[in-house]
Design a protein around this motif. Structure first.
Motif, PDB file in Angstrom:
ATOM      1  N   VAL A  86       0.779  -1.126   0.026  1.00  0.00           N
ATOM      2  CA  VAL A  86      -0.083  -0.223  -0.186  1.00  0.00           C
ATOM      3  C   VAL A  86       0.762   1.369  -0.102  1.00  0.00           C
ATOM      4  N   VAL A  87       1.785   1.142   0.970  1.00  0.00           N
ATOM      5  CA  VAL A  87       3.091   2.342   0.897  1.00  0.00           C
ATOM      6  C   VAL A  87       3.481   2.568  -0.130  1.00  0.00           C
ATOM      7  N   LEU A  88       3.921   1.632  -0.939  1.00  0.00           N
ATOM      8  CA  LEU A  88       4.818   1.532  -2.141  1.00  0.00           C
ATOM      9  C   LEU A  88       3.758   2.082  -3.404  1.00  0.00           C
ATOM     10  N   CYS A  89       2.606   1.799  -3.447  1.00  0.00           N
ATOM     11  CA  CYS A  89       1.445   2.301  -4.475  1.00  0.00           C
ATOM     12  C   CYS A  89       1.461   3.800  -4.294  1.00  0.00           C
ATOM     13  N   ALA A  90       1.153   3.978  -2.996  1.00  0.00           N
ATOM     14  CA  ALA A  90       1.189   5.526  -2.565  1.00  0.00           C
ATOM     15  C   ALA A  90       2.063   6.288  -3.080  1.00  0.00           C
ATOM     16  N   VAL A  91       3.536   6.117  -2.768  1.00  0.00           N
ATOM     17  CA  VAL A  91       4.428   6.654  -3.325  1.00  0.00           C
ATOM     18  C   VAL A  91       4.666   6.729  -4.910  1.00  0.00           C
ATOM     19  N   ALA A  92       4.471   5.697  -5.431  1.00  0.00           N
ATOM     20  CA  ALA A  92       4.476   5.564  -6.783  1.00  0.00           C
ATOM     21  C   ALA A  92       3.579   6.393  -7.387  1.00  0.00           C
ATOM     22  N   CYS A  93       2.327   6.320  -6.912  1.00  0.00           N
ATOM     23  CA  CYS A  93       1.341   7.220  -7.711  1.00  0.00           C
ATOM     24  C   CYS A  93       1.505   8.779  -7.152  1.00  0.00           C
ATOM     25  N   ALA A  94       1.919   8.865  -6.100  1.00  0.00           N
ATOM     26  CA  ALA A  94       2.148  10.332  -5.535  1.00  0.00           C
ATOM     27  C   ALA A  94       3.125  11.050  -6.511  1.00  0.00           C
ATOM     28  N   GLY A  95       4.381  10.020  -6.663  1.00  0.00           N
ATOM     29  CA  GLY A  95       5.601  10.624  -7.442  1.00  0.00           C
ATOM     30  C   GLY A  95       4.949  10.935  -8.886  1.00  0.00           C
ATOM     31  N   LYS A  96       4.427   9.942  -9.597  1.00  0.00           N
ATOM     32  CA  LYS A  96       4.231  10.073 -11.221  1.00  0.00           C
ATOM     33  C   LYS A  96       3.013  11.126 -11.200  1.00  0.00           C
ATOM     34  N   LEU A  97       1.779  11.025 -10.503  1.00  0.00           N
ATOM     35  CA  LEU A  97       0.611  11.660 -10.553  1.00  0.00           C
ATOM     36  C   LEU A  97       1.177  13.258 -10.386  1.00  0.00           C
ATOM     37  N   GLY A  98       1.739  13.355  -9.126  1.00  0.00           N
ATOM     38  CA  GLY A  98       1.980  14.795  -8.742  1.00  0.00           C
ATOM     39  C   GLY A  98       3.183  15.241  -9.669  1.00  0.00           C
ATOM     40  N   GLY A  99       4.146  14.610  -9.814  1.00  0.00           N
ATOM     41  CA  GLY A  99       5.271  15.162 -10.630  1.00  0.00           C
ATOM     42  C   GLY A  99       4.762  15.315 -12.085  1.00  0.00           C
ATOM     43  N   GLY A 100       3.956  14.580 -12.469  1.00  0.00           N
ATOM     44  CA  GLY A 100       3.503  14.710 -13.842  1.00  0.00           C
ATOM     45  C   GLY A 100       2.648  15.794 -14.228  1.00  0.00           C
ATOM     46  N   TYR A 101       1.737  15.984 -13.068  1.00  0.00           N
ATOM     47  CA  TYR A 101       0.773  17.265 -13.185  1.00  0.00           C
ATOM     48  C   TYR A 101       1.619  18.616 -13.164  1.00  0.00           C
ATOM     49  N   LEU A 102       2.537  18.337 -11.993  1.00  0.00           N
ATOM     50  CA  LEU A 102       3.166  19.670 -12.027  1.00  0.00           C
ATOM     51  C   LEU A 102       4.353  20.004 -12.919  1.00  0.00           C
ATOM     52  N   GLY A 103       4.939  18.961 -13.549  1.00  0.00           N
ATOM     53  CA  GLY A 103       5.652  19.337 -15.028  1.00  0.00           C
ATOM     54  C   GLY A 103       4.886  19.846 -15.983  1.00  0.00           C
ATOM     55  N   ALA A 104       3.444  19.472 -16.121  1.00  0.00           N
ATOM     56  CA  ALA A 104       2.798  19.887 -17.443  1.00  0.00           C
ATOM     57  C   ALA A 104       2.313  21.119 -17.051  1.00  0.00           C
ATOM     58  N   ARG A 105       1.738  21.470 -15.784  1.00  0.00           N
ATOM     59  CA  ARG A 105       1.390  22.727 -15.415  1.00  0.00           C
ATOM     60  C   ARG A 105       2.451  23.818 -15.803  1.00  0.00           C
ATOM     61  N   LEU A 106       3.702  23.603 -15.371  1.00  0.00           N
ATOM     62  CA  LEU A 106       5.087  24.285 -15.479  1.00  0.00           C
ATOM     63  C   LEU A 106       5.324  24.578 -16.960  1.00  0.00           C
ATOM     64  N   GLY A 107       4.825  23.542 -17.739  1.00  0.00           N
ATOM     65  CA  GLY A 107       5.174  23.592 -19.107  1.00  0.00           C
ATOM     66  C   GLY A 107       4.188  24.327 -19.861  1.00  0.00           C
ATOM     67  N   GLY A 108       3.229  24.729 -19.437  1.00  0.00           N
ATOM     68  CA  GLY A 108       2.241  25.863 -19.966  1.00  0.00           C
ATOM     69  C   GLY A 108       0.773  24.804 -20.440  1.00  0.00           C
ATOM     70  N   LEU A 109       0.659  23.740 -20.000  1.00  0.00           N
ATOM     71  CA  LEU A 109      -0.672  22.736 -20.179  1.00  0.00           C
ATOM     72  C   LEU A 109      -1.672  23.265 -19.487  1.00  0.00           C
ATOM     73  N   PRO A 110      -2.955  23.422 -19.683  1.00  0.00           N
ATOM     74  CA  PRO A 110      -4.150  23.554 -19.034  1.00  0.00           C
ATOM     75  C   PRO A 110      -4.289  22.293 -17.996  1.00  0.00           C
ATOM     76  N   ARG A 111      -5.287  22.507 -16.987  1.00  0.00           N
ATOM     77  CA  ARG A 111      -5.254  21.497 -15.995  1.00  0.00           C
ATOM     78  C   ARG A 111      -5.917  20.216 -16.421  1.00  0.00           C
ATOM     79  N   GLN A 112      -6.683  20.352 -17.646  1.00  0.00           N
ATOM     80  CA  GLN A 112      -7.133  18.998 -17.923  1.00  0.00           C
ATOM     81  C   GLN A 112      -6.377  18.180 -18.569  1.00  0.00           C
ATOM     82  N   ALA A 113      -5.645  18.786 -19.371  1.00  0.00           N
ATOM     83  CA  ALA A 113      -4.357  18.125 -20.138  1.00  0.00           C
ATOM     84  C   ALA A 113      -3.353  17.672 -19.355  1.00  0.00           C
ATOM     85  N   SER A 114      -3.108  18.565 -18.310  1.00  0.00           N
ATOM     86  CA  SER A 114      -2.016  18.112 -17.213  1.00  0.00           C
ATOM     87  C   SER A 114      -2.369  17.152 -16.572  1.00  0.00           C
ATOM     88  N   ALA A 115      -3.638  17.026 -16.069  1.00  0.00           N
ATOM     89  CA  ALA A 115      -3.940  15.777 -15.470  1.00  0.00           C
ATOM     90  C   ALA A 115      -4.176  14.309 -16.443  1.00  0.00           C
TER      91      ALA A 115
END
Length: 443
Positions: free
Chosen positions: A338-367
């Motif tokens: 459970v902990v590993l799934c949480a860490v893996a998802c938080a890293g990819k979902l959070g990192g991917g969303y943050l990077g997309a927003r920093l790259g200028g993508l809108p919220r829907q596309a970033s998600a």
């Protein structure tokens, strides 16, 4: 040389593996999941986790010990060919790997999960030690865990992009290009980690050995990309060579795999390097603009490579499943899952969303980008097998990490549906065909 009874047992095992993986893969497709999920589950079901627990141990009868080395060898050939196709398609997406959004997403979706994975491995030394990890807390273990939670599977991501009609969209293009760049970094990091994980005669001699092997690996990569690749590009431009593309590609992959094996690395690294060095028509503007009849060899090569994968990969899934025993896991192992799934998802979902927003993508596309990058599959399974074979991790943690890969990949479809990206039945592929339109999609 195997006798007739051994040959019969090997062929019977291949038949069982192929049929079961095809059945489970079709079931996964019917549930709108990537077929690789069903194939991984088929391997687990045929092993000690399920079939081996039935009276009489059917697993031992279907896959006797003297047969396993033959299945493992064929499975490794399939994985090497698969990694060749991954490297081949990385070239296809290389032209997209530019721009602010791709750079930002690649950096955030790789560094954030790697940081979280490394922190968990360092802080949870006692926890990982309780699963039987003798190297818990070591630099090698920490680095491996950092990479293990940060991998994105480019082939299965491409499948989902096409199935959800996201190919051609900005979010789909950014996700594919970023995944390709992350794959390059992750695999070279794994190469360095596995080189440093082997037994050495002493600290200083071990450092010298690892340094020498890294230098030789870089020299091999330079030779393949800087010398062999231009020669192959010139050769493939000649239409008369089209019938020989497949045997040359296979020989190239096998030769590179033999070279990396001689360097103390797994054969998959050679397959990946060979695929990256094989010229792709998408990078050749003259060929890309040529009439379709002049490009016939392109889909043929893709289809032929995929045919080899489809025929042999079930053996890799089965040999992997035989190394798993979910029933041997304890309560603490499931908590770790459970902990590993949480860490893996938080890293990819959070990192991917943050990077997309920093790259200028809108919220829907970033998600959407974030959800796609959380995809794992056969690529993760190969990395985990490397860790197991190198002695960096052991069976119980290997089982936990495989389950993490399955769970996080299963999440991708529902997440995309929640974002409004429904599966498109009109774009479904014929069962058993996982490559279409030049995209690798099955694993």
């Amino acid at each position: 040389m195997p006798n007739d009874s051994t040959t019969a047992a090997v062929l019977a095992a291949i038949a069982v593996a192929a049929f079961t993986c095809a059945l489970f893969g079709a079931g996964a497709r019917a549930l709108r999941q990537p077929p690789v999920i069903g194939q991984i589950l088929a391997g687990i079901a045929l092993g000690p986790s399920l079939l081996g627990r039935l009276p009489g141990d059917p697993t031992a009868s279907l896959f006797p010990a003297h047969v396993l080395p033959f299945l493992a060898m064929l499975g490794q050939v399939a994985v090497t060919v698969f990694m060749f196709s991954v490297g081949y398609e990385l070239t296809a997406h290389r032209r997209q790997a530019a721009g602010r959004a791709v750079v930002a997403v690649t950096a955030c979706a790789l560094l954030v999960p790697m940081g979280l994975g490394a922190a968990l491995a360092a802080i949870g030394r006692t926890w990982f030690g309780s699963t039987g990890e003798s190297r818990a807390g070591s630099g090698t273990f920490v680095l491996f865990m950092a990479v293990a939670v940060s991998i994105t599977a480019l082939p299965v991501l491409a499948a989902i992009v096409r199935d959800r009609s996201l190919d051609g969209t900005r979010s789909g293009t950014v996700a594919l290009a970023s995944s390709g760049l992350m794959d390059v970094v992750a695999w070279f990091a794994l190469a360095a980690i596995t080189l440093g994980a082997g037994p050495t005669g002493g600290h200083h001699s071990g450092v010298r050995q690892v340094g020498l092997r890294i230098v030789l690996l870089l020299a091999l990569a330079t030779a393949l990309l800087g010398v062999v690749r231009p020669l192959l590009r010139r050769w493939t431009r000649n239409p008369a060579t089209a019938p020989y593309h497949l045997p040359v590609a296979f020989a190239f992959a096998a030769g590179a795999a033999a070279a990396t094996t001689a360097l103390g690395l797994h054969a998959v690294f050679g397959g990946l390097l060979a695929g990256a060095a094989m010229p792709h028509p998408h990078e050749d503007t003259a060929l890309a603009s040529a009439p379709r009849t002049d490009r016939a060899q392109v889909p043929f090569l893709n289809a032929a490579i995929h045919a080899v994968e489809s025929l042999l990969l079930p053996l890799f899934f089965v040999t992997t499943g035989l190394a798993l025993d979910v029933g041997s896991l304890r309560f603490g192992d499931f908590v770790l899952l459970v902990v590993l799934c949480a860490v893996a998802c938080a890293g990819k979902l959070g990192g991917g969303y943050l990077g997309a927003r920093l790259g200028g993508l809108p919220r829907q596309a970033s998600a959407t980008v974030a959800a796609l990058l959380n995809t794992r599959g056969l690529t993760e399974l190969i990395a985990l097998n490397l860790g197991l074979a190198s002695g960096i991790i052991h069976e119980r943690l290997f089982t936990v990490l495989v389950l993490m890969a399955v769970i996080t990949t299963l999440m991708t479809g529902p997440l995309l549906s929640a974002l409004g990206h429904r599966a498109n039945p009109a774009r479904d592929r014929v069962p058993g065909s996982d490559k279409a339109a030049g995209h690798p999609v099955a694993a």
